[in-house]
Design an enzyme around this catalytic site. Sequence first.
Site, short mmCIF file in Angstrom:
data_model
loop_
_atom_site.label_atom_id
_atom_site.label_comp_id
_atom_site.label_asym_id
_atom_site.label_seq_id
_atom_site.Cartn_x
_atom_site.Cartn_y
_atom_site.Cartn_z
N GLU A 119 -57.50 -4.58 27.38
CA GLU A 119 -58.14 -5.01 28.32
C GLU A 119 -59.76 -4.62 29.13
O GLU A 119 -60.23 -4.69 29.61
CB GLU A 119 -57.35 -4.58 29.29
CG GLU A 119 -55.72 -5.02 29.60
CD GLU A 119 -54.56 -4.67 30.44
OE1 GLU A 119 -54.27 -4.59 31.86
OE2 GLU A 119 -54.07 -3.31 30.07
N GLU A 139 -47.63 -4.30 27.00
CA GLU A 139 -46.83 -3.74 28.20
C GLU A 139 -45.20 -3.69 28.82
O GLU A 139 -44.65 -2.75 28.66
CB GLU A 139 -48.30 -3.62 29.16
CG GLU A 139 -49.15 -2.32 29.36
CD GLU A 139 -50.25 -3.63 28.69
OE1 GLU A 139 -51.15 -2.96 28.69
OE2 GLU A 139 -49.99 -4.30 28.25
#
Length: 725
Positions: A119, A139
């Site tokens: 990210e 995640e």
Amino acid sequence: MDSRTKGKTVMEVGGDGVAVITLINPPVNSLSFDVLYNLKSNYEEALSRNDVKAIVITGAKGRFSGGFDISGFGEMQKGNVKEPKAGYISIDIITDLLEAARKPSVAAIDGLALGGGLELAMACHARISAPAAQLGLPELQLGVIPGFGGTQRLPRLVGLTKALEMILTSKPVKAEEGHSLGLIDAVVPPAELVTTARRWALDIVGRRKPWVSSVSKTDKLPPLGEAREILTFAKAQTLKRAPNMKHPLMCLDAIEVGIVSGPRAGLEKEAEVASQVVKLDTTKGLIHVFFSQRGTAKVPGVTDRGLVPRKIKKVAIIGGGLMGSGIATALILSNYPVILKEVNEKFLEAGIGRVKANLQSRVRKGSMSQEKFEKTMSLLKGSLDYESFRDVDMVIEAVIENISLKQQIFADLEKYCPQHCILASNTSTIDLNKIGERTKSQDRIVGAHFFSPAHIMPLLEIVRTNHTSAQVIVDLLDVGKKIKKTPVVVGNCTGFAVNRMFFPYTQAAMFLVECGADPYLIDRAISKFGMPMGPFRLCDLVGFGVAIATATQFIENFSERTYKSMIIPLMQEDKRAGEATRKGFYLYDDKRKAKPDPELKKYIEKARSISGVKLDPKLANLSEKDIIEMTFFPVVNEACRVFAEGIAVKAADLDIAGIMGMGFPPYRGGIMFWADSIGSKYIYSRLDEWSKAYGEFFKPCAFLAERGSKGVLLSAPVKQASSRL
């Protein structure tokens, strides 16, 4: 060291005007709060300095970043760290400071960029990667969502469909694929990585390369109507695959908001969802599993003594059946030379054939090349005697569950194997002390209990007797790690940890059926709870022969608290043996699809008349909640005994053993974690009530009675347990 004092960043400004910021937080440069706050200050400094034209972010020691330091969630839950306001990191730092900066940044990725690491890289204006780097957003498997802008940037860089695949499966891609997808701008050798990134950053400044803000890209997004259709389908599939988990759907909501209402609204929705999911029970369970799995290899009094694992150069396996061939497959896949011993040519050929078939299925799926297949198979040699055992470092016995046969094998092994050779048994229920009765060197006898199929199932129970040396345990822990198993060290008892904990599971289900409950409703309720299948479908899968042999061991050893049902023996008399004969509790078609069998009723009625159990209208009409409690609370009860007896040192080890050995749903955190989420007081009161109504099978053990009466956590450490480790 906790996440409050963990990790840092270092900034160096070169003569070319490029500031290189290095993430430092071994082993994977995880993004702790310290790293993120350091990164913020480095950025602010770089932006304010006149001698800095552009910025490169990289990671120390060949790794970009493995993502957010997940221990930060635990610290926030304990109140040790103040939770930043929603969106502080993803919007204030990563979007408004880093991505919106008036100086361009380039990510130089080596090793891995996972989760928050990817990210962060996606917020840079270009990404340069080494070929072997792994890129992904894993995640969801940890119970959280990509919370640093990943739900918005990944669809804009690789397209919505591919982004959904990467996020929902948690599977990473390699750099080359990332390049073809548009996630990576260039792939270069590791030695040229930072140099290329510096040059690329200066090219952006000089307008020779595009300055791309990925959150603003729209060219890879499908038209709104099509995007909504894709997301509707993804939500339906997710709900079907994981009906008990909310966070994947919440993640999809954040993606949808960004596509419908724009990236800023999407980032705000992501921040809101990210702060909500950490409070979900399923997230707490998955985070507990994440840390517990990493803690199984730490064994007090064994792994804290500075012992170094010895090198295991060659392994012998006795028995080429399903289990022996599976163990052989697991070992040769990790480059261990293996000798497979059988009693005759026919059995040996069959055993080697099974190993070959295991590997060929990988070739068919494209996960193994023909060349690799041949190289791997060359590590396997067959034998009909013990002569070739004279230079092996470990033997794993994997023959049928017959005590006298195993005793003879271990006595023979001592004559042929070198003094240092580890003598391991894959027995699932037999006491190791009995197996080694005729063996003099008791210190090298150990249990190496794999679960079937051994080359696929992730658990390895390492069973220690009172005599097994710490060195042998350390050696086996190392082998377990190398063959990609999660090892759990347990003490010696009938059934060890997994089978012992779960023997009441099937017996409770049999009891309920004899009292009038519908077996198919029980299986449905338990599948809905999150188990891969219910107890009756499981009996069919493993086969009635195995089910009876296993049950017999527990009935002999724990007669006061077992329930002996005749349903399976009666079916076996009629040549029913489960899925293998296409008839068991279910009927099976050519594709092994199960359907209820109307004939089952007659076996249940006959078993009921033999056991003298009366139909109980209350038990015949149980709710799903009651079914779950009456099948799993006896498992909790037995797990408490295992913990109290010191068979396991940590309750978390039992959680991992149950998840990896029996398929207990990971998002429930494991059997002890789940029990604590319900409360020891409630579990004790229910078992006590059932034991008064239905007998000793449900009677709470002393450990559960003591903790339950006080409402104490069942997983709290046993202060004075006479540990069997």
